[in-house]
Design an enzyme around this catalytic site. Structure first.
Site, PDB file in Angstrom:
ATOM      1  N   HIS A  81      39.687  35.620  52.688  1.00  0.00           N
ATOM      2  CA  HIS A  81      40.637  36.246  53.610  1.00  0.00           C
ATOM      3  C   HIS A  81      42.009  36.400  52.960  1.00  0.00           C
ATOM      4  O   HIS A  81      42.697  37.413  53.149  1.00  0.00           O
ATOM      5  CB  HIS A  81      40.724  35.393  54.878  1.00  0.00           C
ATOM      6  CG  HIS A  81      41.775  35.845  55.838  1.00  0.00           C
ATOM      7  ND1 HIS A  81      42.930  35.138  56.056  1.00  0.00           N
ATOM      8  CD2 HIS A  81      41.854  36.944  56.629  1.00  0.00           C
ATOM      9  CE1 HIS A  81      43.668  35.770  56.949  1.00  0.00           C
ATOM     10  NE2 HIS A  81      43.048  36.873  57.308  1.00  0.00           N
ATOM     11  N   GLU A  84      41.959  39.342  50.789  1.00  0.00           N
ATOM     12  CA  GLU A  84      42.025  40.564  51.608  1.00  0.00           C
ATOM     13  C   GLU A  84      43.483  40.966  51.832  1.00  0.00           C
ATOM     14  O   GLU A  84      43.841  42.147  51.712  1.00  0.00           O
ATOM     15  CB  GLU A  84      41.319  40.337  52.946  1.00  0.00           C
ATOM     16  CG  GLU A  84      41.427  41.519  53.906  1.00  0.00           C
ATOM     17  CD  GLU A  84      41.524  41.090  55.352  1.00  0.00           C
ATOM     18  OE1 GLU A  84      42.403  41.607  56.064  1.00  0.00           O
ATOM     19  OE2 GLU A  84      40.718  40.237  55.777  1.00  0.00           O
ATOM     20  N   HIS A  85      44.326  40.014  52.173  1.00  0.00           N
ATOM     21  CA  HIS A  85      45.754  40.302  52.334  1.00  0.00           C
ATOM     22  C   HIS A  85      46.366  40.822  51.039  1.00  0.00           C
ATOM     23  O   HIS A  85      47.133  41.791  51.039  1.00  0.00           O
ATOM     24  CB  HIS A  85      46.495  39.030  52.757  1.00  0.00           C
ATOM     25  CG  HIS A  85      46.414  38.715  54.216  1.00  0.00           C
ATOM     26  ND1 HIS A  85      47.523  38.663  55.035  1.00  0.00           N
ATOM     27  CD2 HIS A  85      45.347  38.434  55.017  1.00  0.00           C
ATOM     28  CE1 HIS A  85      47.158  38.352  56.262  1.00  0.00           C
ATOM     29  NE2 HIS A  85      45.838  38.200  56.277  1.00  0.00           N
ATOM     30  N   GLU A 161      49.327  33.343  60.506  1.00  0.00           N
ATOM     31  CA  GLU A 161      48.166  33.908  61.201  1.00  0.00           C
ATOM     32  C   GLU A 161      47.253  32.787  61.698  1.00  0.00           C
ATOM     33  O   GLU A 161      46.713  32.851  62.803  1.00  0.00           O
ATOM     34  CB  GLU A 161      47.401  34.844  60.267  1.00  0.00           C
ATOM     35  CG  GLU A 161      46.253  35.582  60.935  1.00  0.00           C
ATOM     36  CD  GLU A 161      45.516  36.503  59.988  1.00  0.00           C
ATOM     37  OE1 GLU A 161      44.464  37.023  60.390  1.00  0.00           O
ATOM     38  OE2 GLU A 161      45.973  36.705  58.853  1.00  0.00           O
TER      39      GLU A 161
END
Length: 478
Positions: A81, A84-85, A161
């Site tokens: 993840h 991904e950022h 997040e």
């Protein structure tokens, strides 16, 4: 012009969209009457799927990498993840922001998502912009440039997040703890976003090593849906992605630690002062569409009968007939490489305890194990599932997601197209056998979300189990 969202908000929006379009049945399909997509594979191993849709002059591009949170190195949860950022931080050819701004300038939209088994990136743009989108996406497949000055702030974004999605969301924390208890050995037990204390330590070197290891054409599927012709897409793909070399070290099959035979039921209780509505949630460990396709179809019909809509068994028994709960539902996440989850949930009415609700749930499940589902109810459930697939074909993005998710976990185009036939073929005996085989206590984790009424501890008392300071939630497992 579409406003630019912060990366945390983008991830939240994409995750919600992914769940809406892929879960819970997940292997949803086109009908046999619809034209099949065109598929081909480039010399470097990139699989391409073209889904024509000429109703509007737009196109959706999705690139699916066959790597997710379950493929991370132990001790580095959240890395898929995090990368991904970082994929939005630019390349030597296209500096940070250029890709996103180009999408916005042409009136398109873009986003990305990470799951246990795959990571995806997509753009929806006018059809004449497809070539540019392919060039951008091909460039960042190998050309990503990362520096500490943009990696470390983005790690803070991911941590925030985490606070938004998990630490400040008691319901999400309960799900996190249930998954950790359901999977004793398999990496599906790790949160997709990662454990807080491990996210804090992720760095540039971790991200680049993961990127170079998994981001390659022979570990990806490109799905193009929209107002295009397959021959034109092939030319564009060969020109943009074709020159990228394959990564020979990527194994043909992903091998992960597997679960031992479940030996006992488990429970998780999470108490938090922010809880307004108590929730009971139970997960069963069941086969996925990859591990047992026929049994998976029976489980999907079982989930539809048990807890989908106001006519489902659970809703009628717990919400309408007695009533004991304000809501009751069930579902199964079929699209997974390894054994997955069948989920049952209910929210008790004020004054109704968990024991009463759980007893009612157990009685409904016991009846399904004991009695044959009436033919009329079975056909209605199967018709509803197939109809959902047919009606949802109006969404170009949904078509791209169905095929992309399926191919990313090892299913085929044929599996997707013939999913309605598999559902129609499910018998009442198969539904009853699925309930008897898989919905058993030893294969389950039951979670209870309750309001914590004990006095708050002082801030100096340290961290809770998530690693976040100042969040007073408490977990108890047994």
């Amino acid at each position: 012009m579409i406003p630019m969202l912060p990366r945390a908000a983008q991830c939240l929006a994409a995750a919600a969209m992914l769940l809406t379009l892929v879960a819970p049945g997940a292997v949803i399909a086109q009908t046999d009457a619809s034209p099949p997509p065109t598929t081909f594979t480039l010399d470097n191993g990139l699989q391409v799927v073209v889904i024509p849709d000429h109703r509007t002059p737009v196109v959706t591009q999705m690139i699916w990498y066959k790597v997710g949170s379950a493929d991370e190195t132990p001790g580095k949860s959240g890395l898929a993840h995090f990368l991904e950022h970082l994929m939005f931080k630019g390349t030597a050819k296209h500096p940070a922001g250029e890709f996103s701004q180009t999408v916005l300038k042409v009136g398109g939209n873009e986003n990305a998502f990470t799951s246990t088994d795959y990571t995806g990136y997509f753009q929806r743009v006018p059809r004449d912009q497809l070539g540019r989108m392919m060039e951008f996406e091909a460039d960042r497949m190998t050309g990503l440039v990362l520096k500490d000055e943009n990696v470390l702030p983005e790690r803070d974004v991911v941590l925030e997040e985490y606070n938004m999605r998990v630490a400040n969301n008691p319901d999400a924390r309960l799900s996190e703890q249930i998954m950790a208890a359901l999977y004793l050995n398999h990496p599906y037990g790790r949160p997709i976003i990662g454990w807080h204390h491990e996210i804090e330590k992720l760095n540039r070197e971790d991200a680049l090593a993961f990127y170079h290891r998994f981001y390659a054409p022979n570990n990806a599927t490109l799905v193009i849906a929209g107002d295009v012709e397959a021959a034109d897409v092939r030319k564009l793909a060969e020109r943009t992605f074709g020159p990228i070399p394959a990564q020979p070290s990527i194994p043909a099959k992903r091998v992960r630690p597997q679960e031992p035979v479940p030996a006992a039921p488990r429970t998780v209780t999470l108490a938090d002062p922010r809880v307004e509505q108590p929730v009971l949630r139970r997960y069963y460990l069941v086969p996925s569409a990859v591990t047992a396709q026929k049994q998976s179809a029976a489980l999907e019909v079982l989930a539809q009968l048990l807890g989908s809509g106001s006519n489902s068994y659970l809703y009628r028994a717990l919400v309408v007939d007695q009533p004991l709960a304000v809501s009751a539902n069930a579902g199964v996440q079929s699209t997974a490489i390894d054994p997955t989850q069948f989920m049952v949930a209910a929210a008790p009415k004020p004054g109704v305890d968990f024991a009463t609700v759980e007893k009612a749930i157990n009685e409904v499940i016991a009846k399904l194990k004991r009695d044959t589902v009436p033919a009329e109810e079975l056909e209605r459930a199967k018709t509803q599932l197939v109809a959902q697939a047919i009606y949802a074909q109006d969404s170009q993005a949904a078509l791209a997601r169905w095929y992309g998710a399926a191919l990313a976990v090892g299913l085929t185009v044929s599996d997707v197209r013939h999913w309605p036939d598999q559902i129609r073929a499910v018998t009442a005996d198969e539904v009853r056998e699925a309930a008897r085989t898989w919905l058993i206590p030893n294969r389950s984790v039951t979670g209870y979300l309750v309001k914590d009424t004990t006095p708050k501890e002082s801030a100096s008392s340290g961290q809770d189990s998530t690693g976040d300071k100042g969040h007073p939630g408490k977990e108890k497992r047994s």
